[in-house]
Design a protein around this motif. Sequence first.
Motif, PDB file in Angstrom:
ATOM      1  N   LEU A  22       0.963  -1.311  -0.325  1.00 53.43           N
ATOM      2  CA  LEU A  22      -0.307  -0.302  -0.080  1.00 53.43           C
ATOM      3  C   LEU A  22       1.038   1.136   0.073  1.00 53.43           C
ATOM      4  CD1 LEU A  22      -3.039  -0.473   2.626  1.00 53.43           C
ATOM      5  CD2 LEU A  22      -3.020  -0.465   0.071  1.00 53.43           C
ATOM      6  N   VAL A  23       0.722   2.486  -0.999  1.00 53.64           N
ATOM      7  CA  VAL A  23       1.550   3.050  -1.298  1.00 53.64           C
ATOM      8  C   VAL A  23       0.297   5.215  -0.726  1.00 53.64           C
ATOM      9  CG1 VAL A  23       2.910   4.863  -2.465  1.00 53.64           C
ATOM     10  CG2 VAL A  23       2.505   2.397  -2.995  1.00 53.64           C
ATOM     11  N   PHE A  24       1.814   5.413   0.429  1.00 51.80           N
ATOM     12  CA  PHE A  24       1.310   6.901   0.767  1.00 51.80           C
ATOM     13  C   PHE A  24       1.621   7.821  -0.486  1.00 51.80           C
ATOM     14  CE2 PHE A  24       3.888   6.334   3.895  1.00 51.80           C
ATOM     15  CZ  PHE A  24       4.540   6.529   4.377  1.00 51.80           C
ATOM     16  N   GLU A  25       0.970   9.101  -0.488  1.00 48.76           N
ATOM     17  CA  GLU A  25       1.734  10.259  -1.127  1.00 48.76           C
ATOM     18  C   GLU A  25       2.465   9.264  -1.923  1.00 48.76           C
ATOM     19  OE1 GLU A  25       4.169  11.677   2.318  1.00 48.76           O
ATOM     20  OE2 GLU A  25       2.222  13.007   2.611  1.00 48.76           O
ATOM     21  N   GLY A  26       1.826   8.686  -3.354  1.00 54.73           N
ATOM     22  CA  GLY A  26       2.397   8.144  -4.599  1.00 54.73           C
ATOM     23  C   GLY A  26       2.851   9.259  -5.477  1.00 54.73           C
ATOM     24  N   HIS A  27       2.394  10.150  -5.082  1.00 55.79           N
ATOM     25  CA  HIS A  27       3.447  10.875  -6.624  1.00 55.79           C
ATOM     26  C   HIS A  27       3.803  11.857  -5.780  1.00 55.79           C
ATOM     27  CE1 HIS A  27      -0.440  10.073  -9.483  1.00 55.79           C
ATOM     28  NE2 HIS A  27      -0.423   9.615  -8.368  1.00 55.79           N
ATOM     29  N   PHE A  28       4.821  12.104  -5.175  1.00 54.72           N
ATOM     30  CA  PHE A  28       5.619  12.818  -3.940  1.00 54.72           C
ATOM     31  C   PHE A  28       7.006  12.006  -5.105  1.00 54.72           C
ATOM     32  CE2 PHE A  28       4.720  14.381   0.430  1.00 54.72           C
ATOM     33  CZ  PHE A  28       3.511  15.438  -0.214  1.00 54.72           C
ATOM     34  N   LYS A  29       7.349  13.053  -5.113  1.00 57.14           N
ATOM     35  CA  LYS A  29       9.140  12.753  -5.562  1.00 57.14           C
ATOM     36  C   LYS A  29      10.269  13.232  -4.613  1.00 57.14           C
ATOM     37  CE  LYS A  29       8.107  14.039 -10.623  1.00 57.14           C
ATOM     38  NZ  LYS A  29       8.301  12.280 -11.352  1.00 57.14           N
ATOM     39  N   ARG A  30      10.462  11.359  -4.955  1.00 61.44           N
ATOM     40  CA  ARG A  30      12.113  11.865  -4.504  1.00 61.44           C
ATOM     41  C   ARG A  30      13.232  11.410  -5.831  1.00 61.44           C
ATOM     42  NH1 ARG A  30      10.718   9.553   1.108  1.00 61.44           N
ATOM     43  NH2 ARG A  30      12.615   8.277   1.343  1.00 61.44           N
ATOM     44  N   ASN A  31      14.574  11.223  -5.211  1.00 61.97           N
ATOM     45  CA  ASN A  31      15.486  11.336  -5.836  1.00 61.97           C
ATOM     46  C   ASN A  31      16.346  10.124  -4.745  1.00 61.97           C
ATOM     47  OD1 ASN A  31      18.153  13.526  -5.030  1.00 61.97           O
ATOM     48  ND2 ASN A  31      16.062  13.722  -4.285  1.00 61.97           N
ATOM     49  N   TYR A  32      17.683   9.267  -5.628  1.00 59.55           N
ATOM     50  CA  TYR A  32      18.227   8.066  -5.060  1.00 59.55           C
ATOM     51  C   TYR A  32      19.242   7.633  -5.237  1.00 59.55           C
ATOM     52  CZ  TYR A  32      13.018   7.601  -5.488  1.00 59.55           C
ATOM     53  OH  TYR A  32      11.656   7.426  -4.370  1.00 59.55           O
ATOM     54  N   ILE A  33      20.640   7.425  -4.575  1.00 61.70           N
ATOM     55  CA  ILE A  33      21.452   7.313  -5.245  1.00 61.70           C
ATOM     56  C   ILE A  33      22.280   5.553  -4.071  1.00 61.70           C
ATOM     57  CG2 ILE A  33      22.293   8.321  -2.792  1.00 61.70           C
ATOM     58  CD1 ILE A  33      23.725   8.270  -6.268  1.00 61.70           C
ATOM     59  N   HIS A  34      22.194   4.728  -4.939  1.00 61.45           N
ATOM     60  CA  HIS A  34      23.558   3.723  -4.829  1.00 61.45           C
ATOM     61  C   HIS A  34      24.141   3.958  -3.653  1.00 61.45           C
ATOM     62  CE1 HIS A  34      25.115  -0.463  -4.956  1.00 61.45           C
ATOM     63  NE2 HIS A  34      24.354  -0.705  -4.777  1.00 61.45           N
ATOM     64  N   ILE A  35      24.172   3.092  -2.563  1.00 61.33           N
ATOM     65  CA  ILE A  35      25.264   2.796  -1.648  1.00 61.33           C
ATOM     66  C   ILE A  35      27.027   2.975  -2.638  1.00 61.33           C
ATOM     67  CG2 ILE A  35      25.255  -0.024  -1.188  1.00 61.33           C
ATOM     68  CD1 ILE A  35      25.355   1.501   2.031  1.00 61.33           C
ATOM     69  N   ASN A  37      24.385  18.049  -3.305  1.00 63.51           N
ATOM     70  CA  ASN A  37      23.715  17.397  -3.788  1.00 63.51           C
ATOM     71  C   ASN A  37      24.510  15.877  -4.413  1.00 63.51           C
ATOM     72  OD1 ASN A  37      22.424  18.783  -2.472  1.00 63.51           O
ATOM     73  ND2 ASN A  37      21.128  19.732  -4.896  1.00 63.51           N
ATOM     74  N   VAL A  38      23.604  14.886  -3.846  1.00 60.17           N
ATOM     75  CA  VAL A  38      24.542  13.271  -4.323  1.00 60.17           C
ATOM     76  C   VAL A  38      23.047  12.367  -4.959  1.00 60.17           C
ATOM     77  CG1 VAL A  38      26.137  11.884  -4.704  1.00 60.17           C
ATOM     78  CG2 VAL A  38      26.715  13.673  -3.564  1.00 60.17           C
ATOM     79  N   GLY A  39      23.151  12.486  -6.119  1.00 67.17           N
ATOM     80  CA  GLY A  39      21.748  11.405  -6.506  1.00 67.17           C
ATOM     81  C   GLY A  39      22.026  11.076  -7.859  1.00 67.17           C
ATOM     82  N   LEU A  40      20.897  10.542  -8.315  1.00 64.37           N
ATOM     83  CA  LEU A  40      21.162  10.249 -10.032  1.00 64.37           C
ATOM     84  C   LEU A  40      20.124  10.794 -10.558  1.00 64.37           C
ATOM     85  CD1 LEU A  40      20.568   5.938  -9.065  1.00 64.37           C
ATOM     86  CD2 LEU A  40      22.849   7.402 -10.591  1.00 64.37           C
ATOM     87  N   GLU A  41      20.477  11.237 -11.383  1.00 63.75           N
ATOM     88  CA  GLU A  41      19.551  13.235 -12.314  1.00 63.75           C
ATOM     89  C   GLU A  41      18.611  11.999 -12.735  1.00 63.75           C
ATOM     90  OE1 GLU A  41      21.111  15.637 -11.595  1.00 63.75           O
ATOM     91  OE2 GLU A  41      21.053  16.282 -13.241  1.00 63.75           O
ATOM     92  N   ASP A  42      19.063  11.381 -14.034  1.00 61.04           N
ATOM     93  CA  ASP A  42      17.580  10.093 -14.378  1.00 61.04           C
ATOM     94  C   ASP A  42      16.717   9.438 -12.874  1.00 61.04           C
ATOM     95  OD1 ASP A  42      19.706   7.616 -13.619  1.00 61.04           O
ATOM     96  OD2 ASP A  42      19.388   7.210 -15.409  1.00 61.04           O
ATOM     97  N   ALA A  43      16.888   9.842 -12.209  1.00 62.17           N
ATOM     98  CA  ALA A  43      16.206   8.813 -10.753  1.00 62.17           C
ATOM     99  C   ALA A  43      15.208   9.774  -9.720  1.00 62.17           C
ATOM    100  CB  ALA A  43      16.805   7.663 -10.291  1.00 62.17           C
ATOM    101  N   ASN A  44      14.544  11.222 -10.459  1.00 60.57           N
ATOM    102  CA  ASN A  44      13.731  12.276  -9.499  1.00 60.57           C
ATOM    103  C   ASN A  44      12.297  11.977 -10.042  1.00 60.57           C
ATOM    104  OD1 ASN A  44      15.311  14.323  -8.305  1.00 60.57           O
ATOM    105  ND2 ASN A  44      15.790  14.820 -10.530  1.00 60.57           N
ATOM    106  N   LEU A  45      12.234  10.083  -9.218  1.00 58.75           N
ATOM    107  CA  LEU A  45      10.847   9.499  -9.311  1.00 58.75           C
ATOM    108  C   LEU A  45      10.086   9.753  -8.113  1.00 58.75           C
ATOM    109  CD1 LEU A  45      12.263   6.004 -10.426  1.00 58.75           C
ATOM    110  CD2 LEU A  45      11.362   7.830 -12.027  1.00 58.75           C
ATOM    111  N   SER A  46       8.555   9.836  -8.558  1.00 57.95           N
ATOM    112  CA  SER A  46       7.381   9.805  -7.309  1.00 57.95           C
ATOM    113  C   SER A  46       7.554   8.272  -7.151  1.00 57.95           C
ATOM    114  CB  SER A  46       6.478   9.954  -7.811  1.00 57.95           C
ATOM    115  OG  SER A  46       6.096   8.557  -8.872  1.00 57.95           O
ATOM    116  N   LYS A  47       6.660   7.700  -5.916  1.00 52.01           N
ATOM    117  CA  LYS A  47       6.972   6.697  -5.407  1.00 52.01           C
ATOM    118  C   LYS A  47       6.289   5.766  -6.074  1.00 52.01           C
ATOM    119  CE  LYS A  47       7.148   8.083  -0.635  1.00 52.01           C
ATOM    120  NZ  LYS A  47       5.763   8.279   0.222  1.00 52.01           N
ATOM    121  N   LEU A  48       5.626   6.226  -7.254  1.00 57.80           N
ATOM    122  CA  LEU A  48       4.269   4.978  -8.008  1.00 57.80           C
ATOM    123  C   LEU A  48       5.405   4.419  -9.427  1.00 57.80           C
ATOM    124  CD1 LEU A  48       1.209   6.719  -7.613  1.00 57.80           C
ATOM    125  CD2 LEU A  48       1.624   4.358  -6.658  1.00 57.80           C
TER     126      LEU A  48
END
Length: 310
Positions: free
Chosen positions: A194-207, A230-241
Amino acid sequence: MKILITGGAGYIGSVLTPTLLAQGYDVTVLDNFMFRQNSLADCCQYEGFQVVRGDCRDEAVVKELLSDADVIIPLAALVGAPLCQKDKISTQTTNFEAVKMLCSLASNDQRILMPVTNSGYGIGEAGKFCTEDTPLRPISLYGVTKVEAEKAVLERENSITFRLATVFGMSSRMRIDLLVNDFVYRAVHDRAILVFEGHFKRNYIHIRDVAKVFLHGIKNFEKMQGKPYNVGLEDANLSKLELCEEIKKHLPKFVYIEAPIGEDPDKRDYIVSNARILNTGFEPEWSLNRGIKELIKGYTILRNSLYSNI
Ligand SMILES: NC(=O)c1ccc[n+]([C@@H]2O[C@H](COP(=O)([O-])OP(=O)(O)OC[C@H]3O[C@@H](n4cnc5c(N)ncnc54)[C@H](O)[C@@H]3O)[C@@H](O)[C@H]2O)c1
């Protein structure tokens, strides 16, 4: 070069410490091993590895370890809004006051590289790319103490901070409470979330790219010092959905449903620009999809089945 890492036996430290040792650095870890983790067992083979079981708030211990360090990486913290909410006093003393003490004990020529969260970026700025100049306005105690610690670190000379996106990937001290790690865990073991705030966008980076950015910072310190990155993936500004869609490509039977079951304590909904770190020559190696494949393998090994027969 001698490196002191506080909290070096945690999720990030358990990847960073062996990475630095393999590159020939001498590394001393100070950790209280609060999760009873054995994740640094493999590091004991290195002559240059030292480990101290102790508290990063203990001035005498820190002072002694500092006397021998060229580079300091403070990772020790109570990490994540829910844990901080459970123990507010330890959060304030570990996440902020211990870092402030470290800054006052360190000499001017010692270099500090510290990770902080980028939670708090983008509140009220939906759709706008956040840069390092966007004000950080965290709401949770975790976010507030990390932002205060960053300020203390950047006020001194010879410091760099990395504003990390949400980290994902396998570590020998695993955290399945991080967003990508959590969703993939549920997709593998429960097949549904079950996802909440599914359209909220976050960004991600591998360990492993987090370990790589610390190495990059150590090697390019002179040209990078005095700033946050800032350290994140440029192509991964993705919403939870959108993240769920990516996971479904690997696990087609995975089902996800949106429901108003909760809210983010830091109201994170933002897209981030990583142009500053990319302009220093840093390139991440791990895509989100490569990390999802890694996690699916990892979760064949890891299961939370302590009180169940299967
Ligand atoms: N994982 C992420 O997504 C992320 C994102 C941004 C920033 N960070 C920062 O990176 C750092 C490491 O995070 P992590 O994900 O590895 O968390 P973690 O909880 O796995 O690691 C924290 C480590 O600190 C140790 N520790 C806690 N209190 C201590 C104390 N008083 N004295 C000595 N050691 C103590 C713990 O035993 C643990 O090994 C933290 O400063 C965190 O704020 C993490």
